[in-house]
Design a protein around this motif. Structure first.
Motif, short mmCIF file in Angstrom:
data_model
loop_
_atom_site.label_atom_id
_atom_site.label_comp_id
_atom_site.label_asym_id
_atom_site.label_seq_id
_atom_site.Cartn_x
_atom_site.Cartn_y
_atom_site.Cartn_z
N MET A 85 0.85 -1.19 0.00
CA MET A 85 0.00 0.00 0.00
C MET A 85 0.89 1.25 0.00
SD MET A 85 -3.24 -1.18 2.34
CE MET A 85 -4.24 0.22 1.81
N HIS A 86 0.28 2.40 0.28
CA HIS A 86 1.01 3.65 0.07
C HIS A 86 1.94 4.01 1.22
CE1 HIS A 86 -2.96 4.38 1.85
NE2 HIS A 86 -2.44 5.39 2.49
N ARG A 87 2.00 3.20 2.26
CA ARG A 87 2.92 3.49 3.36
C ARG A 87 3.97 2.40 3.47
NH1 ARG A 87 0.38 7.37 5.74
NH2 ARG A 87 -1.65 6.37 5.56
N ASN A 88 4.30 1.80 2.34
CA ASN A 88 5.21 0.65 2.34
C ASN A 88 6.42 0.89 1.45
OD1 ASN A 88 2.27 -1.33 2.43
ND2 ASN A 88 3.66 -1.08 4.14
N LEU A 89 7.06 2.04 1.60
CA LEU A 89 8.25 2.35 0.82
C LEU A 89 9.31 1.26 0.96
CD1 LEU A 89 10.06 4.24 -0.85
CD2 LEU A 89 10.65 5.43 1.29
N GLY A 90 9.39 0.65 2.15
CA GLY A 90 10.40 -0.39 2.38
C GLY A 90 10.25 -1.59 1.48
N VAL A 91 9.05 -1.86 0.98
CA VAL A 91 8.87 -2.95 0.03
C VAL A 91 9.63 -2.65 -1.26
CG1 VAL A 91 7.20 -4.20 -1.42
CG2 VAL A 91 6.63 -3.65 0.96
N PHE A 92 9.46 -1.44 -1.75
CA PHE A 92 10.06 -1.05 -3.02
C PHE A 92 11.58 -0.94 -2.92
CE2 PHE A 92 5.71 0.33 -2.87
CZ PHE A 92 5.21 0.11 -4.15
N THR A 93 12.07 -0.36 -1.84
CA THR A 93 13.53 -0.25 -1.70
C THR A 93 14.17 -1.60 -1.42
OG1 THR A 93 13.24 0.34 0.65
CG2 THR A 93 13.44 2.15 -0.93
N GLY B 55 5.76 12.22 -11.42
CA GLY B 55 4.97 12.17 -12.64
C GLY B 55 5.80 12.31 -13.90
N LYS B 56 7.03 11.81 -13.88
CA LYS B 56 7.92 11.92 -15.03
C LYS B 56 7.61 10.84 -16.08
CE LYS B 56 10.74 15.15 -13.27
NZ LYS B 56 11.15 16.40 -13.95
N GLU B 57 8.08 11.10 -17.28
CA GLU B 57 7.89 10.16 -18.37
C GLU B 57 8.51 8.81 -18.05
OE1 GLU B 57 7.03 8.33 -21.93
OE2 GLU B 57 6.27 10.26 -21.24
N SER B 58 9.62 8.80 -17.34
CA SER B 58 10.33 7.56 -17.03
C SER B 58 9.77 6.86 -15.79
CB SER B 58 11.81 7.84 -16.81
OG SER B 58 11.99 8.87 -15.84
N GLY B 59 8.72 7.41 -15.18
CA GLY B 59 8.08 6.75 -14.06
C GLY B 59 7.34 5.50 -14.51
N PHE B 60 6.97 4.69 -13.57
CA PHE B 60 6.31 3.42 -13.91
C PHE B 60 4.96 3.63 -14.58
CE2 PHE B 60 9.36 2.21 -10.64
CZ PHE B 60 9.87 1.02 -11.14
N THR B 61 4.33 4.78 -14.36
CA THR B 61 3.03 5.04 -14.98
C THR B 61 3.09 6.17 -16.01
OG1 THR B 61 2.31 6.63 -13.30
CG2 THR B 61 1.86 4.30 -12.87
N LYS B 62 4.29 6.60 -16.38
CA LYS B 62 4.48 7.66 -17.38
C LYS B 62 3.74 8.95 -17.01
CE LYS B 62 4.77 4.27 -21.15
NZ LYS B 62 4.20 3.85 -22.47
N GLY B 63 3.61 9.20 -15.72
CA GLY B 63 2.94 10.41 -15.26
C GLY B 63 1.44 10.26 -15.15
N ARG B 64 0.92 9.05 -15.31
CA ARG B 64 -0.53 8.85 -15.35
C ARG B 64 -1.16 8.53 -14.00
NH1 ARG B 64 0.15 5.14 -20.73
NH2 ARG B 64 0.18 6.83 -22.25
N ASP B 65 -0.35 8.15 -13.03
CA ASP B 65 -0.91 7.83 -11.72
C ASP B 65 0.09 8.23 -10.65
OD1 ASP B 65 -2.72 6.99 -9.85
OD2 ASP B 65 -3.00 4.99 -10.70
N ARG B 66 -0.37 8.29 -9.44
CA ARG B 66 0.40 8.90 -8.37
C ARG B 66 1.18 7.88 -7.53
NH1 ARG B 66 -4.36 11.15 -4.58
NH2 ARG B 66 -2.61 11.95 -3.38
N SER B 67 2.07 8.37 -6.76
CA SER B 67 2.85 7.69 -5.72
C SER B 67 3.05 6.19 -5.97
CB SER B 67 2.23 7.95 -4.34
OG SER B 67 0.92 7.45 -4.27
#
Length: 691
Positions: free
Chosen positions: A99-107, A122-134
Motif C-alpha cells: 500500500m502507500h505506506r510501504n516504501l520499504g517494500v520497493f527499496t 509524474g515523469k515520463e520515465s516513471g512506472f506510470t508515465k505520469g498517469r498515476d500517483r505515488s
C-alpha cells in the motif's frame, strides 16, 4: 504474539473498553525483545540497512515537501519494520502487493530511487508515465503490484496471483498488505473467504496503526483484535509486534516456507503506529500528543540499532558511514530524477495505451463446409470449450458452474473435461472473483468469469471500472479477462434479473464490450474475446439462449471485435441495433414487406463500427437506433450524437431513438411488454418515415 500458555500482555479489560489511548499505552510499555534465532551477523546487518534506507528517503521527502519540490507524501515513518521484514522474508520472485505506506517494500526489492522519484514526480520515465500517483503502480520486473485508492481490491488480486501459482504447481507464496481501516471493506471479507475456501498460499498483512485517516480503531471495529477475524474464515491468524523487524521477519519467513509446501492462507495483524499524518497535509491534531511520545520509544529503527550495538554487530563508525553513503545516493538519485523529462502529451498515444496491443484479425475456420445447427446457448458453450482446449492457461470461474453446469447449463460437462482446477465454483462474491481474474492474468493465465446474471455485476463494479479497465493505461499490464454477462428481459424475471446494463461499461475506456445477436456471432465473438488480452464484457441475451439457432462452424474461428454486420439491405431507412433488438427489427421488417431498410447489427459496442454506421447513414439518410436499454443514458444517445456531428449533411430526418422506458423493469408480462422498446417500434418507424 505470546507463546502458547503465556499470559497475553494485552489485557482483555482494556480491549473491551475499546479505549485507543489505553490500548496503545499497553503496547508501548512492552519491552522490545529481539530474538536473532539462527540469523548470522551479516543478515542482521542487512536488515538494518534495509530499515535505514527508507527512513532516510522519507526524511528527505519531508524536506522536499516543505521546500515545495514535491506535492504530496504518505509517510511510513515508524512502520518500516513491517515492509522491510516481510519483503526480505519473501523470495524475490514472489509477488508482494503493498500500500502507500510501504516504501520499504520497493527499496528492499532493489528499485533505484531515481525510478521511484520519477514515478512520484509524474515523469515520463516513471512506472506510470505520469498517469498515476505515488505507489499506484505495478512492476512485474520486481514482482510488485501496487494498490488503487479504493484500498481493498488488491486483496483479491493476490488471490488470483496465488491461484495461478497453485495451478502450475509452483511452490510460491503471495503477500498482500491492507490497513486496519480497509478491513471494514467488503473486499477484505470476500478475498479472505475465497483464499480460505481455495487453500490459496496468501499471507494477508494488516498494518494496524491506530487510525484510518483520522478515525480511531475504536470507531472502526468492535472485535477485540483484528486477528480474531481469521477464526471466521477457518484460517490461521497471528498477532505480532509490527515494530520489531526480527519478529516480523521470522514470522513471515517461517509461514512462507510452510505454506509453499502446504498451501493455505494466513492472516497477520501487525501492531504499529503512524508517526505522521495520513498524508502530510492532513496533520495529526486528532491524535493525543502523549501517544507520539510513548510510541517514539518503540521506534523500529532506533530500537534495532540499539540491539545491534549491544550485540557488537553495529558500531558508530559503521552507522556514520552508512548514513553518509545513503545520503549521497539519495541526493544523487533525486537530482537525477528531477532532471528527467516531463511527459509530452500525445493524444494518439494516450488513447492507444488504454489497451494492450492486439492484432484483431479474424481467424477463419479450417473447413468452412463443416457446420452444425446450434442454439445460441450451445454456440457460446462451444466457443468456451474450444477456448479451453486451445489455451491451457485459461481458467473459468463462476457460481454453480461445475457439476451443475451454471444457471443456464452453458458449462455443463466442462469440469469432467477440464477438471476442477480450471473450472471453478466460486463463493457468492463478484468483487473478489473479478479481482482474482485480474490476478490470474498478471501471473500468466487467462480468465473467464461468469456473472450468474448481468444484474449482479454491480457487486463487482469497482474491480471492473477501476482495476480491470485502467490497469494497462496505468502501468502497461494487460488484464486478460472476459466477463460473461447473461442479460436482458423477455422472461418476466423482474428488476434484478432482466436489466440491460451495457451502458454502464460502454463509457469506460479500457474495456471492450460485445453483444452478439446470432449463434454464429456468439461463438466467434466469444473466441475473439478469449484471444484478446484486454478486458471484455461479453453480453449474451438470455431470451436468445434457446429461442435462436442457426448453422455454426464446427472449427475454431473468431469474429473481429468492433465490426458490425449488415443483416439485410434496403433503401428507405436504416435500423442500427444489437442483441435482441436485431430480432425485433427482423420480425418487424418481415411483417412489413413494403418497407426497405438497412439492418445493421453492431455486434460490438466498445469499440463500435463507425465506418458501418456512416456508410448506412450516407446510403439511406434516415436512421432509427433501436436498443433494449432504457432511453436515457443508453448507447443510442452516443451513436445519435456521433451521427449528428459527423453525418449531418447526409440526414433527411432527425435520428430517432427507440428504447425502453426510463423505469426499472417490471415482472408482470403485460407491464414488461409495455416497458420494452419493441412496444414503440412501429410508431417510431412511422414517425421517421413521415418526417
Amino acid at each position: 504474539m505470546p507463546l502458547k500458555g503465556e499470559k497475553s500482555p494485552y489485557q482483555q479489560q482494556d480491549l473491551e473498553k475499546l479505549n485507543l489511548d489505553r490500548f496503545f499505552r499497553k503496547i508501548v510499555c512492552l519491552s522490545m525483545n529481539f530474538d536473532r534465532k539462527n540469523l548470522d551477523d551479516n543478515t542482521l546487518l542487512k536488515l538494518y540497512k534495509h530499515l535505514l534506507k527508507p527512513r532516510m528517503i522519507e526524511e528527505k521527502m519531508l524536506i522536499l515537501l516543505r521546500q515545495g519540490k514535491i506535492g504530496k507524501w504518505f509517510s511510513g515513518i515508524g512502520q518500516e519494520a513491517i515492509a522491510v521484514g516481510t519483503t526480505l522474508a519473501m523470495h524475490p520472485d514472489e509477488y508482494i502487493l503493498p500500500m502507500h505506506r510501504n516504501l520499504g517494500v520497493f527499496t528492499s526489492r532493489g528499485i533505484p530511487l531515481s525510478r521511484l522519484m520519477a514515478q512520484w514526480q509524474g515523469k515520463e520515465s516513471g512506472f506510470t508515465k505520469g498517469r498515476d500517483r505515488s505507489f499506484h503502480f505495478g512492476t512485474k520486473e520486481f514482482k510488485i503490484v501496487g494498490m488503487i485508492s479504493h484500498l481493498g481490491p488488491q486483496l483479491a488480486v493476490a488471490d488470483g496471483i496465488a491461484l495461478a501459482d497453485l495451478l502450475n504447481n509452483r511452490q510460491k507464496a503471495t503477500l498482500v498488505f491492507t490497513g486496519e481501516g480497509a478491513t471494514s471493506e467488503g473486499d477484505f471479507h470476500e478475498a479472505l473467504n475465497v483464499a480460505a475456501v481455495w487453500d490459496l498460499p496468501v499471507i494477508f498483512i494488516i498494518e494496524n496503526n491506530g487510525y484510518g485517516l483520522s478515525t480511531p480503531t475504536s470507531e472502526q471495529y468492535r472485535c477485540k483484535q483484528l486477528v480474531d477475524r481469521a477464526i471466521g474464515y477457518g484460517m490461521e491468524g497471528r498477532r505480532i509486534d509490527g515494530n520489531n523487524v526480527l519478529e516480523v521477519y521470522h514470522t513471515i519467513h517461517e509461514l512462507a516456507e510452510d505454506i509453499r509446501k502446504n498451501p493455505r492462507p494466513v492472516l497477520i495483524e501487525c501492531t504499529t503506529f503512524r508517526m505522521r499524518g495520513h498524508e502530510e497535509a492532513s496533520g495529526t491534531k486528532y491524535v493525543p500528543q502523549e501517544l507520539f511520545t510513548e510510541w517514539e520509544k518503540k521506534d523500529p529503527l532506533k530500537n534495532y540499532e540499539g540491539f545491534l550495538i549491544k550485540e557488537g554487530i553495529l558500531t558508530e563508525s559503521v552507522q556514520t558511514d552508512l548514513r553518509a553513503e545513503y545520503k549521497q545516493e539519495i541526493d544523487s538519485e533525486i537530482e537525477k530524477a528531477f532532471a528527467m523529462a516531463e511527459p509530452e502529451a500525445d493524444t494518439l498515444l494516450e488513447v492507444a495505451d488504454m489497451y494492450q496491443a492486439h492484432d484483431p484479425g479474424e481467424i477463419l475456420p479450417i473447413d468452412p463446409t463443416k457446420t452444425t445447427e446450434k442454439r445460441y446457448l450451445d454456440a457460446i458453450s462451444d466457443g468456451l470449450r474450444q477456448g479451453m482446449q486451445k489455451f491451457s492457461e485459461l481458467v473459468i470461474m463462476g457460481q454453480d458452474i461445475t457439476e451443475y453446469g451454471g444457471a443456464f447449463k452453458i458449462t455443463q460437462g466442462f469440469v469432467e473435461e477440464f477438471g476442477k482446477g480450471r473450472v471453478r465454483n466460486t463463493p457468492i462474491c463478484e468483487s473478489a472473483i473479478v479481482g482474482a481474474a485480474l490476478g490470474l492474468s498478471i501471473n500468466g493465465q487467462k480468465a473467464v468469469m461468469e456473472m450468474q446474471f448481468a444484474d449482479f455485476v454491480s457487486c463487482g463494479f469497482n474491480q471492473i471500472i477501476n482495476n480491470l479497465a485502467k490497469t494497462h493505461y496505468r502501468w502497461g499490464e494487460k488484464a486478460d479477462v472476459v466477463i460473461r454477462m447473461p442479460t436482458g428481459a423477455g422472461s418476466g424475471a423482474g428488476p434484478f434479473h432482466s436489466q440491460s446494463n451495457e451502458a454502464w461499461f460502454t463509457k469506460t475506456p479500457g474495456l471492450k464490450v460485445v453483444y452478439p445477436a446470432f449463434a454464429s456471432d456468439a461463438k466467434g465473438l466469444m473466441l475473439a474475446a478469449i484471444e484478446d488480452p484486454n478486458p471484455v464484457m461479453y453480453f449474451e441475451h438470455k431470451y436468445l439462449y434457446r429461442a435462436m439457432s442457426e448453422p455454426v462452424y464446427d472449427d475454431y474461428y473468431t469474429i473481429e471485435i468492433g465490426k458490425a454486420r449488415c443483416v439485410q439491405k434496403g433503401e428507405q431507412f436504416s435500423i442500427i441495433t444489437y442483441g435482441l433488438g436485431v430480432h425485433w427489427a427482423m420480425d418487424y421488417l418481415n411483417t412489413h414487406p413494403e418497407l426497405s431498410a438497412d439492418l445493421i447489427d453492431l455486434r460490438s459496442l466498445l469499440p463500435w463500427d463507425q465506418d458501418a454506421v456512416k456508410a448506412t447513414v450516407k446510403k439511406t439518410g434516415r436512421v432509427l437506433i433501436l436498443h433494449e436499454d432504457t432511453l436515457t443514458g443508453g448507447i443510442g444517445g452516443e451513436i445519435s450524437a456521433w451521427i449528428a456531428e459527423h453525418c449531418f449533411e447526409y440526414l433527411d430526418a432527425p435520428v430517432i431513438r427507440c428504447a425502453s422506458l426510463d423505469t426499472a423493469i417490471p415482472m408482470n408480462r403485460a407491464l414488461e411488454d409495455n416497458f420494452l422498446a419493441k412496444a414503440r417500434l412501429d410508431g417510431d418507424i412511422k414517425r421517421l418515415l413521415e418526417y
